[in-house]
Design an enzyme around this catalytic site. Structure first.
Site, mmCIF file in Angstrom:
data_model
loop_
_atom_site.group_PDB
_atom_site.id
_atom_site.type_symbol
_atom_site.label_atom_id
_atom_site.label_comp_id
_atom_site.label_asym_id
_atom_site.label_seq_id
_atom_site.Cartn_x
_atom_site.Cartn_y
_atom_site.Cartn_z
ATOM 1 N N TYR A 11 92.446 20.112 -40.495
ATOM 2 C CA TYR A 11 93.073 20.745 -39.334
ATOM 3 C C TYR A 11 94.575 20.987 -39.548
ATOM 4 C CZ TYR A 11 94.528 21.237 -34.406
ATOM 5 O OH TYR A 11 95.082 21.664 -33.223
ATOM 6 N N ASP A 58 88.527 14.071 -54.779
ATOM 7 C CA ASP A 58 89.015 12.924 -54.028
ATOM 8 C C ASP A 58 90.458 12.641 -54.438
ATOM 9 O OD1 ASP A 58 89.504 10.459 -52.857
ATOM 10 O OD2 ASP A 58 87.633 9.548 -53.535
ATOM 11 N N SER A 124 101.547 8.964 -38.376
ATOM 12 C CA SER A 124 101.107 9.126 -36.991
ATOM 13 C C SER A 124 101.893 8.225 -36.064
ATOM 14 C CB SER A 124 99.620 8.791 -36.881
ATOM 15 O OG SER A 124 99.210 8.701 -35.533
ATOM 16 N N TYR A 148 93.222 1.842 -38.191
ATOM 17 C CA TYR A 148 93.753 3.137 -38.604
ATOM 18 C C TYR A 148 95.278 3.122 -38.593
ATOM 19 C CZ TYR A 148 95.385 7.946 -38.029
ATOM 20 O OH TYR A 148 96.084 9.116 -38.141
ATOM 21 N N LYS A 152 98.123 3.491 -41.793
ATOM 22 C CA LYS A 152 99.230 4.446 -41.845
ATOM 23 C C LYS A 152 100.557 3.734 -42.112
ATOM 24 C CE LYS A 152 97.484 8.568 -41.254
ATOM 25 N NZ LYS A 152 97.593 9.597 -42.309
#
Length: 335
Positions: A11, A58, A124, A148, A152
């Site tokens: 995205y 990958d 993030s 998650y 990060k």
């Protein structure tokens, strides 16, 4: 100038590839297509160049990345490739640690090995957890509340430490809540795995693919009881990555920047705005809070404006209109 973009078919990655091409950079995309549709590559080539290099692989595969470096003279890396669902990271944390850390380690090691001097990392705002004060600045202590978010933050530290001991400079972009789509309507948010991001879910209700929107909690200490988030147009984020590649960091080895609008929108406010844009009702159902969710978060973006010359240019109405255009087109194709 050639940039390796890991996760460049996803995205935010695909929009950044388009923005990098518009800025005159050559781009090579590396993506394993675990959560990106191969059909997006054709659309991306229509927006950039028919011979856009897209390699399936990958980002944690050292041999594959080294082979790419043998074939191309990279001066920079933009690293998106990661698993990115907060709820999923609670269900399968080891998958998140393995994928997100190993891909970052691999790319950082090869950047040092090959003398690639600029590394831009897709981080993030989840690293902040529940912020101590609002708006959230880069000096706000990081306290992630999900596996998650922890991955990060760990990746950020890997890159900062690597940059401190090498010729590589790291730019870490903590962005808030990406929404919208390319103004052409050709690329947008269309993951393979079922996500729980708010705007795609709202659009699915508007399209009739979902009967109602689940709102996770209405008992937060906010102006209408629902969570507050800083929604930022994906094209603005893409342009932030271009600015990060071009930025003069001086003698700094690494630097963190927030990318957002600096304004908070509640879930209910976003639902009302979507109804105005689409002209369709969005029935809602209140359900329990999810693990890792926080009440409020929006960004202080003054550092990005001062040092990158970047600020968000597109408002919530444009974000939702662009997202709706893309979602509607996808729905028509799938019928």
């Amino acid at each position: 100038m050639t940039t390796l973009v890991s996760g460049g078919a996803g995205y935010v990655g695909s929009h950044t590839v388009a923005a990098l091409h518009a800025a005159g950079r050559d781009v090579v995309v590396l993506d394993d297509f675990s959560n990106a549709r191969r059909g997006a590559v054709g659309e991306l080539r229509l927006l950039t160049t028919p011979d856009l290099a897209v390699v399936e692989g990958d980002a944690a595969d050292r041999a594959a990345v080294r082979e790419l470096c043998d074939e191309h003279d990279f001066d920079s890396i933009v690293h998106f490739a990661a698993h990115k669902s907060v709820p999923e990271s609670f269900a399968d944390p080891l998958r998140y640690y393995r994928n997100n850390l190993l891909s970052t380690l691999c790319l950082a090691e090869i950047a040092v090995e090959r003398g690639i001097d600029r590394f831009v990392f897709s981080s993030s705002a989840v690293v902040y957890g529940t912020p101590e004060q609002l708006p959230v600045s880069e000096e706000t202590p990081a306290a992630p509340q999900s596996p998650y978010g922890t991955t990060k933050l760990m990746c950020e530290r890997i890159l900062a430490d690597t940059a401190a001991s090498s010729a590589m400079q790291a730019v870490i972009l903590r962005y808030f809540n990406p929404v919208g789509a390319h103004p052409s309507g050709r690329i947008g948010e269309q993951p393979i795995t079922a996500g729980q991001n708010l705007v795609p879910a709202v659009m699915r209700v508007a399209l009739g693919a979902l009967s109602r929107l689940q709102i996770f909690g209405n008992d937060y200490d906010t102006r209408d009881g629902t969570a507050v988030r800083d929604f930022v147009h994906v094209t603005d984020l893409a342009e932030g990555h271009v600015a990060a590649l071009d930025a003069d960091l001086g003698t700094r080895r690494s630097r963190v920047f927030n990318l957002g609008t600096g304004a908070g929108t509640t879930v209910r406010e976003l639902v009302a705005a979507t109804e105005a844009v689409t002209g369709r009702p969005i029935p809602c159902e209140i359900v329990g809070r999810r693990p890792g969710d926080i009440a409020e978060s929006w960004a202080d973006c003054s550092r990005a404006e001062a040092e990158l010359g970047w600020s968000a240019q597109r408002d919530l109405g444009q974000m939702l209109a662009d997202h709706w255009r893309f979602a509607s087109a996808c729905a028509e194709i799938s019928v």
